[in-house]
Motif scaffolding. Structure first.
Motif, PDB file in Angstrom:
ATOM      1  N   HIS A 172       1.963 -10.307   0.238  1.00  0.00           N
ATOM      2  CA  HIS A 172       1.694  -8.850  -0.407  1.00  0.00           C
ATOM      3  C   HIS A 172       1.364  -9.280  -1.962  1.00  0.00           C
ATOM      4  O   HIS A 172       0.500  -8.528  -2.490  1.00  0.00           O
ATOM      5  CB  HIS A 172       2.627  -7.839  -0.394  1.00  0.00           C
ATOM      6  N   GLN A 216       7.245  -6.692   4.022  1.00  0.00           N
ATOM      7  CA  GLN A 216       6.785  -5.529   3.346  1.00  0.00           C
ATOM      8  C   GLN A 216       7.110  -4.095   3.785  1.00  0.00           C
ATOM      9  O   GLN A 216       7.646  -3.559   2.830  1.00  0.00           O
ATOM     10  CB  GLN A 216       5.190  -5.828   3.307  1.00  0.00           C
ATOM     11  N   CYS A 254       2.640  -8.850   7.435  1.00  0.00           N
ATOM     12  CA  CYS A 254       2.822  -9.043   6.034  1.00  0.00           C
ATOM     13  C   CYS A 254       4.068  -9.206   5.510  1.00  0.00           C
ATOM     14  O   CYS A 254       5.022  -8.425   5.962  1.00  0.00           O
ATOM     15  CB  CYS A 254       2.124  -7.981   5.279  1.00  0.00           C
ATOM     16  N   TYR A 279      -1.084  -2.597  -0.749  1.00  0.00           N
ATOM     17  CA  TYR A 279      -0.068  -2.038   0.282  1.00  0.00           C
ATOM     18  C   TYR A 279      -0.754  -1.016   1.137  1.00  0.00           C
ATOM     19  O   TYR A 279      -0.166  -1.128   2.460  1.00  0.00           O
ATOM     20  CB  TYR A 279       1.354  -1.870  -0.273  1.00  0.00           C
TER      21      TYR A 279
END
Length: 244
Positions: A79, A63, A74, A222
């Motif tokens: 995500h 991510q 992540c 995010y």
């Protein structure tokens, strides 16, 4: 019992009752149909994305933080799951089409490069050095290109075709840019050519409220998880945490 007052967006949801329904479910090329298929057009899009190789590759893309030997950081696939969770919850409570919302969320980052947004920066430099100084790589456009031109799935005759997603899902992919600073968003009204009219990321709002929900959910997902990863990796210390 839920009523319209509890689901204030139900009248503008992307459902068969919507005046633009046929345009929203239009595909670049027709898919095979089975008489016993219980899935809606958007549910079919969801499964077509799920079975694509572009979706599978998301598990190897990070991510924000890359080359990290830590399973708890992540990935891009994780995500996508976060965005699907956030957006479907919001859509359900507003009375929007959750199947469309989930399909857009599932496909929204298929065009991402490896190494997070830094990968986009590097690809832009390569494009400008070797192709055109005006060229810029942006993952939303690349995502549309992948589902329209690159990804292949076998039909029930074992013939391979592109994903041929509905207009509403393809639109949600190319218009989901969450890096633009906006205080709010609402759908545009024109059915434009997604391939030709989109010239830059964030140029147009999505055509559906479901697309708008995914766009906002992307940022919700995010920002929260990136901060969590930064804390876990020590980029944000205890003192800084109290200012967030």
């Amino acid at each position: 019992m839920t009523n319209k007052a509890d689901r204030p967006f139900s009248e503008v949801a992307a459902t068969p009752e919507n005046a633009n329904w046929e345009k929203l479910i239009a595909r670049p090329s027709a898919l095979y149909n089975r008489a016993d298929d219980v899935r809606s057009p958007f549910a079919r899009d969801y499964t077509r994305i799920l079975h694509s190789t572009a979706y599978r590759r998301l598990k190897h893309k990070t991510q924000v933080f890359y080359n990290i030997d830590n399973d708890h950081i992540c990935t891009r696939m994780e995500h996508v799951a976060h965005v699907e969770s956030v957006s479907s919850t919001i859509a359900s409570n507003l009375g929007l089409n959750t199947e469309l919302t989930k399909a857009i969320a599932m496909g929204h980052d298929l065009g991402h490069a490896p190494f997070g947004h830094h990968g986009e920066t590097i690809l832009t430099k390569l494009c400008q050095n070797y192709i055109s100084k005006d060229m810029k790589f942006w993952h939303e456009k690349n995502g549309l290109y992948f589902v329209d031109k690159v990804e292949l799935l076998a039909d029930n005759y074992n013939d391979y075709k592109n994903l041929d997603l509905t207009y509403a899902v393809r639109d949600g992919i190319i218009s989901h840019c969450g890096e633009v600073d906006e205080n709010g968003t609402k759908p545009r009204t024109e059915f434009i050519s997604l391939e030709e009219d989109f010239k830059e990321a964030g140029q147009y709002a999505p055509i559906t409220w479901e697309g708008c929900v995914v766009k906002l959910s992307d940022k919700i997902a995010y920002v929260g998880r990136d901060i969590e990863d930064a804390i876990q990796l020590g980029f944000i210390d205890d003192e800084a945490k109290h200012t967030l």
